[in-house]
Design an enzyme around this catalytic site. Structure first.
Site, mmCIF file in Angstrom:
data_model
loop_
_atom_site.group_PDB
_atom_site.id
_atom_site.type_symbol
_atom_site.label_atom_id
_atom_site.label_comp_id
_atom_site.label_asym_id
_atom_site.label_seq_id
_atom_site.Cartn_x
_atom_site.Cartn_y
_atom_site.Cartn_z
ATOM 1 N N GLY A 208 31.261 -0.264 -7.404
ATOM 2 C CA GLY A 208 31.287 -0.180 -8.868
ATOM 3 C C GLY A 208 31.474 1.232 -9.388
ATOM 4 C CB CYS A 211 38.137 -0.409 -9.952
ATOM 5 S SG CYS A 211 38.016 -0.909 -8.218
ATOM 6 C CE1 TYR A 212 31.948 -5.826 -13.246
ATOM 7 C CE2 TYR A 212 33.654 -7.452 -12.800
ATOM 8 C CZ TYR A 212 32.334 -7.131 -13.064
ATOM 9 O OH TYR A 212 31.387 -8.120 -13.130
ATOM 10 C CB ILE A 213 36.182 -6.375 -7.438
ATOM 11 C CG1 ILE A 213 36.342 -5.035 -6.702
ATOM 12 C CG2 ILE A 213 36.895 -7.505 -6.685
ATOM 13 C CD1 ILE A 213 35.503 -4.901 -5.453
ATOM 14 C CE1 TYR A 398 20.380 -4.682 8.297
ATOM 15 C CE2 TYR A 398 18.141 -5.194 8.938
ATOM 16 C CZ TYR A 398 19.155 -5.236 8.016
ATOM 17 O OH TYR A 398 18.961 -5.850 6.802
HETATM 18 C C1 LIG Z 1 17.997 -11.270 2.051
HETATM 19 C C2 LIG Z 1 19.195 -10.383 2.105
HETATM 20 C C3 LIG Z 1 20.021 -10.399 3.212
HETATM 21 C C4 LIG Z 1 21.141 -9.580 3.270
HETATM 22 N N1 LIG Z 1 21.960 -9.674 4.344
HETATM 23 C C5 LIG Z 1 23.093 -8.940 4.389
HETATM 24 C C6 LIG Z 1 23.996 -9.073 5.478
HETATM 25 O O1 LIG Z 1 23.768 -9.854 6.403
HETATM 26 N N2 LIG Z 1 25.114 -8.322 5.464
HETATM 27 C C7 LIG Z 1 25.402 -7.467 4.433
HETATM 28 O O2 LIG Z 1 26.445 -6.819 4.465
HETATM 29 N N3 LIG Z 1 24.557 -7.324 3.401
HETATM 30 C C8 LIG Z 1 23.429 -8.036 3.340
HETATM 31 N N4 LIG Z 1 22.568 -7.899 2.284
HETATM 32 C C9 LIG Z 1 22.897 -6.967 1.197
HETATM 33 C C10 LIG Z 1 23.677 -7.631 0.053
HETATM 34 O O3 LIG Z 1 23.588 -9.016 0.109
HETATM 35 C C11 LIG Z 1 25.134 -7.220 0.107
HETATM 36 O O4 LIG Z 1 25.231 -5.850 -0.165
HETATM 37 C C12 LIG Z 1 26.038 -7.985 -0.861
HETATM 38 O O5 LIG Z 1 27.351 -7.643 -0.549
HETATM 39 C C13 LIG Z 1 25.763 -7.731 -2.324
HETATM 40 O O6 LIG Z 1 26.452 -8.711 -3.063
HETATM 41 P P1 LIG Z 1 25.969 -9.128 -4.519
HETATM 42 O O7 LIG Z 1 26.937 -10.127 -5.049
HETATM 43 O O8 LIG Z 1 24.572 -9.547 -4.511
HETATM 44 O O9 LIG Z 1 26.169 -7.752 -5.287
HETATM 45 P P2 LIG Z 1 25.214 -6.965 -6.281
HETATM 46 O O10 LIG Z 1 23.872 -6.810 -5.688
HETATM 47 O O11 LIG Z 1 25.274 -7.565 -7.638
HETATM 48 O O12 LIG Z 1 25.939 -5.536 -6.319
HETATM 49 C C14 LIG Z 1 25.979 -4.729 -5.175
HETATM 50 C C15 LIG Z 1 26.804 -3.469 -5.441
HETATM 51 O O13 LIG Z 1 28.165 -3.798 -5.714
HETATM 52 C C16 LIG Z 1 28.550 -3.396 -7.044
HETATM 53 N N5 LIG Z 1 29.316 -4.508 -7.617
HETATM 54 C C17 LIG Z 1 28.870 -5.781 -7.797
HETATM 55 N N6 LIG Z 1 29.851 -6.535 -8.307
HETATM 56 C C18 LIG Z 1 30.941 -5.739 -8.443
HETATM 57 C C19 LIG Z 1 32.276 -5.954 -8.915
HETATM 58 N N7 LIG Z 1 32.681 -7.144 -9.349
HETATM 59 N N8 LIG Z 1 33.122 -4.912 -8.921
HETATM 60 C C20 LIG Z 1 32.729 -3.680 -8.482
HETATM 61 N N9 LIG Z 1 31.479 -3.419 -8.041
HETATM 62 C C21 LIG Z 1 30.599 -4.443 -8.007
HETATM 63 C C22 LIG Z 1 27.242 -3.148 -7.774
HETATM 64 O O14 LIG Z 1 27.381 -2.217 -8.812
HETATM 65 C C23 LIG Z 1 26.331 -2.672 -6.654
HETATM 66 O O15 LIG Z 1 26.545 -1.314 -6.400
HETATM 67 C C24 LIG Z 1 21.426 -8.695 2.206
HETATM 68 C C25 LIG Z 1 20.592 -8.681 1.091
HETATM 69 C C26 LIG Z 1 19.499 -9.508 1.028
HETATM 70 C C27 LIG Z 1 18.639 -9.483 -0.184
#
Ligand SMILES: Cc1cc2nc3c(=O)[nH]c(=O)nc-3n(C[C@H](O)[C@H](O)[C@H](O)COP(=O)(O)OP(=O)(O)OC[C@H]3O[C@@H](n4cnc5c(N)ncnc54)[C@H](O)[C@@H]3O)c2cc1C
Length: 491
Positions: A208, A211-213, A398
């Site tokens: 983020g 750009c916004y995806i 990890y």
């Molecule tokens: C229980 C748990 C397990 C997890 N397991 C994993 C795993 O196995 N592998 C892994 O990689 N991660 C894991 N994560 C971390 C997390 O799920 C990832 O980072 C995931 O990709 C975040 O996606 P989200 O849709 O929740 O994004 P968000 O939490 O809403 O945003 C994450 C980041 O992306 C940015 N962002 C969000 N949407 C956009 C958009 N449309 N355009 C530009 N920027 C944007 C935000 O500003 C923020 O910086 C885990 C988290 C939890 C809580």
């Protein structure tokens, strides 16, 4: 929110798309990084002024252009499962742009083996639709039931089957994104091209900040659940376990899951069979012949190190563990409830990567330093780690640490998390590894972004200057902001 901003937003989207209630804004102030302080009402960063929910790329374009013109910080949001402070707000004048209402599956295209979705599609929903047709995304982060496609791409996420299918950057064939000046860019979906630098990578992993995806096209794969096999071994130590992982991978085999848990980490996942040992796991999937060859390779590789293998584990244990690995919203909510009731923090993680030669040194150095230097070591209830994603030239580690909190909620991070986090990052960077394997930099690793990239930071910085010259996209994420680091992290 001030009246001028509200009126400006209202001229772009309808009033019901603009949320300003205090509970929602408090929730949007931070992400999981500060979950303990949040449940204890101990946050000391400003809340955003509103959360807006666009329905289309055109609306995203107008919102970003409005914010750019009026110097309003934009925090892009999807499934809210981010862990590194990317969703945390550090600016008084700030709004959250939440893509979760842009949640259409645009096209499933099994002939060309790709699927196009809007940013807010939950990965599990896409996976469920594909499974009905006999396909899979191959992407399975633990947060699959909640995380959305935009966030998964923006953080460079990775799933449990990465050894076979790759990480998100191997899956994205094209995407659409919007820049703060209102430019909409659509990167077309081709199998491969040599049309200059691969510009997908400006959006993938930008968290983020550039750009916004708004839309993503990913590869899809045939799904063969009937061929799945599961392997588990108890092994003497991390060093020999890593060598076994390496043996399988460097000989060209691709199990979908290849993992090694330290004794301590194994205790929390496999208490009923781990017997105080490290646990090595493989899972194999795909067409029958490939599965058969991979099974044989695993057995031969493990046999080569048989003096370090304590015993083979019943495969049903591994299958059962695997089937309960993912976290839905109910489990995330339960974790929050547990924190309210008990002053403990379970599951803080710092995930790093390095080549085969150095990963074991990093692991050992971290264990040694934390046990000897961390002054609250008596409050640690667990310190361990696992390797869960392997590559031809190395693997990840990890690190996981749990502790009992014996301090004020607002001091938790400085007292416990940061000292351990810092040791892990220092040890990793010292040996040439990466300080962030898949959760992104967010805000809480930004003080090391320059060190992570070295002379290549120049390239990253130029992207920021070019695409977000006014700096409205996620202030403090990835790109270090000294003043706020001192105020909100170091203070
Ligand atoms: C229980 C748990 C397990 C997890 N397991 C994993 C795993 O196995 N592998 C892994 O990689 N991660 C894991 N994560 C971390 C997390 O799920 C990832 O980072 C995931 O990709 C975040 O996606 P989200 O849709 O929740 O994004 P968000 O939490 O809403 O945003 C994450 C980041 O992306 C940015 N962002 C969000 N949407 C956009 C958009 N449309 N355009 C530009 N920027 C944007 C935000 O500003 C923020 O910086 C885990 C988290 C939890 C809580």
């Amino acid at each position: 929110m001030d009246a001028q901003t509200f009126e400006g937003l209202k001229s772009i989207i309808s009033e019901e798309q603009i949320v300003t209630n205090q509970e929602a804004l408090y929730d949007a102030t931070v992400d999981r990084y500060k979950k303990y302080a949040k449940v204890k009402n101990a946050l000391h960063v400003p809340s955003p002024a509103s959360i807006v929910y666009p329905y289309s790329t055109e609306e995203v374009k107008s919102i970003l252009a409005f914010c750019n013109e009026n110097n309003i910080n934009v925090i892009s949001r999807s499934g809210k499962t981010g862990t590194e402070g990317g969703l945390e707000n550090w600016k008084e004048k700030s709004i959250v742009v939440d893509g979760s209402k842009m949640n259409n599956i645009v096209k499933l295209d099994p002939y060309n083996m790709q699927a196009t979705v809007q940013t807010g599609v939950v990965l599990q929903d896409l996976e469920d639709e594909l499974r009905k047709l006999g396909y899979t995304t191959g992407h399975s982060p633990q947060s699959k039931p909640v995380a959305q496609m935009g966030g998964l791409v923006a953080t460079r996420s990775i799933g449990q089957f990465s050894t076979l299918y790759g990480a998100i950057e191997d899956m994205v064939v094209g995407l659409e994104c919007v820049f703060p000046d209102g430019q909409i860019s659509k990167i077309k979906n081709v199998p491969r091209r040599s049309g200059g630098p691969d510009i997908r990578h400006i959006a993938i992993g930008n968290e983020g900040t550039l750009c916004y995806i708004t839309e993503v096209t990913v590869k899809i794969f045939k799904f063969y659940p009937e061929n799945n096999t599961f392997y588990g071994y108890l092994v003497d130590d991390m060093d020999s376990g890593l060598q076994m992982l390496r043996e399988v991978i460097v000989n060209g085999f691709r199990p979908s899951v290849a993992r090694l848990y330290s004794e301590e980490d194994a205790r929390q996942h496999f208490s009923h069979f781990y017997k105080g040992k490290c646990v090595l796991i493989f899972m194999v999937e795909g067409p029958e012949g490939i599965v058969k060859a991979t099974n044989e390779a695993i057995e031969q590789s493990v046999d080569k190190f048989r003096s370090s293998v304590v015993e083979k584990v019943d495969s049903s244990y591994i299958e059962e563990w695997f089937n309960n690995l993912n976290w839905g919203q109910d489990r995330i909510d339960k974790e929050i409830q547990d924190m309210i009731e008990n002053d403990t923090h379970d599951g803080y993680t710092t995930e790093v990567s390095a080549d085969w030669e150095n990963i074991i040194k990093i692991y050992n150095n971290v264990m040694h330093r934390v046990k000897n230097e961390f002054d609250r070591v008596e409050d640690l209830t667990m310190l361990g780690g696992h390797s869960s994603h392997s590559y031809i030239n190395g693997t990840n580690m990890y690190f996981v640490y749990n502790y009992t909190i014996n301090c004020a909620p607002e001091e938790e991070l400085q007292t416990y998390h940061h000292p351990i986090h810092e040791i892990i990052i220092e040890e990793t960077l010292k040996l040439g590894g990466s300080m962030c394997h898949h959760h992104g930099i967010g805000k809480y690793r930004s003080e090391w972004t320059k060190e992570e990239h070295g002379s290549a930071y120049y390239m990253l910085e130029k992207l920021k200057e070019a695409f977000d010259p006014k700096g409205i996209m996620s202030h403090g994420t990835i790109f270090p902001k000294k003043e706020e680091i001192e105020k909100y992290i170091r203070d």
